[in-house]
Write an enzyme that holds these catalytic residues in place. Structure first.
Site, short mmCIF file in Angstrom:
data_model
loop_
_atom_site.label_atom_id
_atom_site.label_comp_id
_atom_site.label_asym_id
_atom_site.label_seq_id
_atom_site.Cartn_x
_atom_site.Cartn_y
_atom_site.Cartn_z
N CYS A 31 0.85 -1.19 0.00
CA CYS A 31 0.00 0.00 0.00
C CYS A 31 0.88 1.24 0.00
O CYS A 31 1.89 1.27 0.70
CB CYS A 31 -0.88 -0.04 1.25
SG CYS A 31 -2.01 1.34 1.40
N HIS B 233 -9.33 -3.76 -1.85
CA HIS B 233 -8.31 -3.01 -1.11
C HIS B 233 -8.72 -1.54 -0.97
O HIS B 233 -8.62 -0.96 0.11
CB HIS B 233 -6.96 -3.16 -1.83
CG HIS B 233 -5.82 -2.43 -1.19
ND1 HIS B 233 -4.73 -3.09 -0.63
CD2 HIS B 233 -5.57 -1.11 -1.01
CE1 HIS B 233 -3.88 -2.19 -0.15
NE2 HIS B 233 -4.35 -0.98 -0.37
N GLU B 234 -9.20 -0.95 -2.08
CA GLU B 234 -9.56 0.48 -2.06
C GLU B 234 -10.84 0.73 -1.26
O GLU B 234 -10.93 1.71 -0.51
CB GLU B 234 -9.70 1.03 -3.48
CG GLU B 234 -8.45 0.91 -4.35
CD GLU B 234 -7.17 1.35 -3.68
OE1 GLU B 234 -7.20 2.22 -2.79
OE2 GLU B 234 -6.11 0.79 -4.02
N HIS C 85 -10.13 1.06 2.31
CA HIS C 85 -9.65 2.39 2.71
C HIS C 85 -10.82 3.31 3.06
O HIS C 85 -10.74 4.11 3.99
CB HIS C 85 -8.84 3.05 1.58
CG HIS C 85 -7.40 2.61 1.54
ND1 HIS C 85 -6.52 2.80 2.59
CD2 HIS C 85 -6.67 2.03 0.54
CE1 HIS C 85 -5.32 2.33 2.24
NE2 HIS C 85 -5.38 1.86 1.01
ZN LIG Z 1 -3.78 1.00 0.11
#
Ligand SMILES: [Zn+2]
Lengths: 166, 174
Positions: free
Chosen positions: A96, A138-139, A142
């Site tokens: 990341c 993954h995004e 966030h």
């Molecule tokens: Zn990330």
């Protein structure tokens, strides 16, 4: 267009839950252009989420088209994304931009269906799998204040769960 | 000026080894770097990077008290730290089969010939006493590409009667 500074863990703000976008205007589109440029400036970056640059709105960009031999949807602007279906599970290695010099194994759904708005507010839906589905998950994490560090699994024994079966 | 050292500690496994060692290092003013600590067979093994503001002799004295109390053998080397420069592996290999002499040597020599660099290797002896099996996981980078590594592993499988599995991993940075 300026590159935006990326928040790096242990910055507390990365753990914040981002809020939905309500106004699809020129200011939003200008921000998305900067966010995309920031993503592409990072070495090997295939995705970025607005909270990584300190804007706590549900905006993410994913583009895995630079990777060889995979199916993908090209450049994806994902605003207020919702993953509505999950299928299968797979371990893969992730890193990341907000966690420099570390990579680890994470289990993600192999296939997902996602609905999101684009930068003009139009609702879009995508079925995706593999690497692209991993990037989106993954995004989206966030946006919920989660890092891949929250989902690490052991490097050891991923082939055999236990050594002795009785 | 602080220097980095590699501490190696090995002894029969028992409860409390890590906390006693870490406690003694903390009280002695050391900073810890990267570490691998693992039970191998009935032994507990520690490889630990330590930053210490003093001479090697002083660090050895500092650790030897706790090492003696936990019956651990101690070894100290001065090292270059090179932190914050992790090399990202791009290939993972699993090798498993009936345990017998020479598997590791043959597989790793074959891998070296095709330019595969090992970053991480873990192996276990599993199964039972009369039918032990050997399981090895390797991660590394391939300078001559995935296909060359796969080809040599296929040969290994046939010649040595072991099962091999190779996968590419493309680390996702997002
Ligand atoms: Zn990330």
């Amino acid at each position: 267009m300026p590159l935006l500074p990326i928040l790096q863990y242990p910055d507390e703000r990365l753990k914040q839950v981002s809020q939905p976008v309500e106004h699809f205007d020129d200011e939003l589109r200008a921000f998305i252009a900067d966010l995309e440029q920031t993503m592409r400036a990072g070495p090997g970056g295939v995705g970025i989420a607005a909270p990584q640059v300190g804007r706590f709105q549900r905006i993410a960009i994913v583009d895995v088209s630079s990777k060889p031999n995979i199916e993908h949807h090209g450049r994806l602007i994902l605003i207020n994304p919702e993953i509505t279906e999950w299928d299968g599970m797979k371990i893969g290695r992730e890193g990341c931009m907000s966690v420099p010099d570390y990579t680890g194994n994470v289990i993600r759904a192999e296939k997902i269906r996602i609905t999101a708005r684009d930068e003009f507010g139009t609702s879009q839906s995508y079925d995706m799998h593999g690497y692209e589905a991993r990037a989106v998950q993954h995004e989206v994490d966030h946006l919920d204040g989660l890092l891949f560090l929250d989902r690490l699994v052991s490097r050891r024994n991923d082939l055999f769960q236990r050594k002795v079966y009785k | 000026m602080s220097k980095w050292y590699m501490l190696t500690l090995v002894g029969k496994d028992r409860p409390g080894i890590v906390s006693h060692v870490a406690g003694a290092l903390y009280e002695g003013g050391c900073n810890l770097g990267e570490a691998s600590m693992m039970r191998l067979g009935g032994n507990f093994t520690i490889m630990l990077m330590v930053k210490f503001d003093g001479k090697q002799k002083q660090l050895e004295e500092l650790v030897s008290t706790v090492a003696d109390s936990m019956a651990l053998k101690l070894h100290v080397d001065a090292i270059d730290a090179e932190l914050h420069h992790h090399v990202i592996p791009d290939i993972r290999i699993s090798v498993y089969g009936a345990d017998r002499a020479g598997i590791v040597a043959k597989v790793t020599q074959a891998l070296e010939e095709v330019g595969f660099n090992i970053l991480d290797l873990e192996s276990d002896v599993a199964g039972t006493e009369d039918k032990p099996i050997y399981i090895m996981h390797i991660e590394g980078t391939a300078s001559e590409g995935f296909d060359a590594v796969k080809a040599i592993l296929d040969i290994m499988s046939k010649e040595e009667g072991v099962d091999t599995k190779i996968s590419r991993f493309d680390t996702l940075i997002g």
